[in-house]
Design an enzyme around this catalytic site. Structure first.
Site, mmCIF file in Angstrom:
data_model
loop_
_atom_site.group_PDB
_atom_site.id
_atom_site.type_symbol
_atom_site.label_atom_id
_atom_site.label_comp_id
_atom_site.label_asym_id
_atom_site.label_seq_id
_atom_site.Cartn_x
_atom_site.Cartn_y
_atom_site.Cartn_z
ATOM 1 N N ARG A 51 1.676 -1.210 5.632
ATOM 2 C CA ARG A 51 1.277 -0.158 4.464
ATOM 3 C C ARG A 51 0.480 -0.606 3.227
ATOM 4 N NH1 ARG A 51 5.182 1.550 7.301
ATOM 5 N NH2 ARG A 51 5.669 -0.445 7.095
ATOM 6 N N THR A 52 1.173 -1.786 2.580
ATOM 7 C CA THR A 52 0.624 -2.063 1.256
ATOM 8 C C THR A 52 -0.835 -2.637 1.560
ATOM 9 O OG1 THR A 52 2.800 -2.642 0.593
ATOM 10 C CG2 THR A 52 0.870 -3.191 -0.566
ATOM 11 N N LYS A 80 -4.765 -25.541 4.326
ATOM 12 C CA LYS A 80 -4.952 -26.974 4.051
ATOM 13 C C LYS A 80 -4.228 -27.437 2.973
ATOM 14 C CE LYS A 80 -9.581 -25.953 5.683
ATOM 15 N NZ LYS A 80 -11.033 -25.875 5.280
ATOM 16 N N ARG A 101 -0.334 -10.466 -1.935
ATOM 17 C CA ARG A 101 0.917 -10.365 -1.671
ATOM 18 C C ARG A 101 1.192 -11.948 -1.133
ATOM 19 N NH1 ARG A 101 4.140 -6.498 2.484
ATOM 20 N NH2 ARG A 101 4.215 -5.487 0.715
ATOM 21 N N HIS A 129 7.474 -5.487 -6.762
ATOM 22 C CA HIS A 129 6.509 -4.978 -6.007
ATOM 23 C C HIS A 129 6.199 -3.557 -6.712
ATOM 24 C CE1 HIS A 129 4.291 -3.633 -2.734
ATOM 25 N NE2 HIS A 129 5.322 -3.583 -1.850
HETATM 26 C C1 NCD Z 1 8.279 -3.550 1.198
HETATM 27 C C2 NCD Z 1 8.130 -4.819 0.840
HETATM 28 O O1 NCD Z 1 7.075 -5.379 1.299
HETATM 29 O O2 NCD Z 1 8.812 -5.332 -0.086
HETATM 30 N N1 NCD Z 1 7.619 -2.761 2.192
HETATM 31 C C3 NCD Z 1 6.313 -2.234 1.575
HETATM 32 O O3 NCD Z 1 5.719 -2.882 0.815
HETATM 33 N N2 NCD Z 1 6.098 -1.123 1.708
HETATM 34 C C4 NCD Z 1 9.934 -3.296 1.839
HETATM 35 C C5 NCD Z 1 10.198 -4.085 3.278
HETATM 36 O O4 NCD Z 1 9.591 -4.871 3.635
HETATM 37 O O5 NCD Z 1 11.449 -3.789 3.241
#
Ligand code: NCD
Length: 308
Positions: A51-52, A80, A101, A129
């Site tokens: 999703r993100t 590397k 991320r 997040h």
């Molecule tokens: C969350 C995350 O990555 O922290 N997912 C997301 O970005 N929607 C929650 C999760 O991974 O459980």
């Protein structure tokens, strides 16, 4: 605000602005279809994501912009031994804004310190997040019409669940909210979140292991996945993974206007049958995330002088 590393980098007024922009995008998508023409988003995902990552990329495309991406540490120079700082300096030469991320807490902060373009934290380890919180806030706003006087239950892995930490930070800035923290003993909210946020701001909260006992009082129930990848040993994960499973039956005592949220991905903590309950908001939350990311990209690129 040059970058978004923590949800508190945004003032309450700026959050209101983002919500207003997202709602305008929902109502008039064509008005924004060329807004980022000629600009590029770097999507750097060193941890799994559906999703993100896709919502950042969809957001940039729907603004008329382009995307260059790294998915998985194994395919970039991180494999590397390149530092996050050097990656940030490099990516700044090619693109206009970064979404990153990373499995290490603080990696987005280091990226922002070294990049010459805006940086968005798309999740740093078990820390925070903020853009998931933007999705959560738009969902709460559209479902409840307010950010105040809500009893917010958060349930599951409150220790490693970074979305929970950011949500508590965000909702603690509004009047009259109360938190019900539902988790196994081992997965309680970290003490820094309790001390620096809840206690410091005198936010009422209770900690419990018993979801059913508190169900009738909740206005929001924010379910989370037990974060397997952040456990030190598999045995603990296996013991704790099924602590809470929300079923249709368990919702019998819930308020008729409860809003059930989950950042997703779901493993088994919400039974699939709950999806048909009108109180289930987690797939609406997915869509809301894209609109809020569009609003955020526009804001950061404007502030960086790349857009009028
Ligand atoms: C969350 C995350 O990555 O922290 N997912 C997301 O970005 N929607 C929650 C999760 O991974 O459980």
């Amino acid at each position: 605000m040059k970058s978004l590393i923590d949800i508190l980098d945004l003032t309450v007024e700026e959050l209101d602005e983002l919500i207003a922009t997202a709602q305008d995008i929902i109502a008039n998508p064509q008005k924004y279809a060329e807004a980022c023409r000629g600009l590029k988003l770097a999507s750097l995902f060193f941890e799994p994501s559906t999703r993100t990552r896709m919502s950042f990329e969809a957001a940039m495309y729907e603004l008329g912009g382009n995307v260059i991406s790294v998915t998985g540490a194994g395919t970039s120079s991180a494999a590397k031994g390149e530092s996050v700082a050097d990656t940030a300096k490099t990516v700044s030469c090619y693109t206009d804004i970064i979404a990153i991320r990373h499995p290490k807490e603080g990696a987005a902060y280091v990226t922002a310190k070294n990049a010459t373009i805006p940086v968005i934290n798309a999740g740093d380890g078990g820390h925070c997040h903020p853009t998931q919180t933007l999705a959560d806030l738009l969902t709460i706003w559209r479902e409840k019409g307010r950010f105040t006087n809500l009893t917010i239950g958060v349930c599951g892995d409150l220790k490693f669940g970074r979305t929970v930490h950011s949500l508590i930070n965000a909702m603690s800035r509004y009047e009259g909210n109360k938190f019900v923290l539902i988790s196994p003993e081992e997965l309680k909210v970290p003490s820094y979140v309790k001390k620096d946020v809840l206690q410091q701001k005198h936010i009422p909260y209770v900690q419990t292991t018993d979801l059913m006992a508190v169900m009738p009082e909740l206005d929001i129930l924010y379910m989370t996945r037990v974060q397997r990848e952040r456990f030190f040993n598999e045995e603990d994960y296996l013991r704790l993974k099924d602590s809470y499973i929300l079923t249709v039956d368990k919702l019998k005592t819930a308020k008729p206007d409860l809003a059930i949220l989950h950042p997703l991905p779901r493993v088994n903590e919400i039974s699939v049958a709950v999806d048909d309950d009108p109180r289930a908001c987690y797939f609406k939350q997915v869509l809301n995330g894209k609109y809020m990311r569009m609003a955020l990209i526009l804001k950061l690129l404007k502030e960086a002088g790349k857009l009028n």
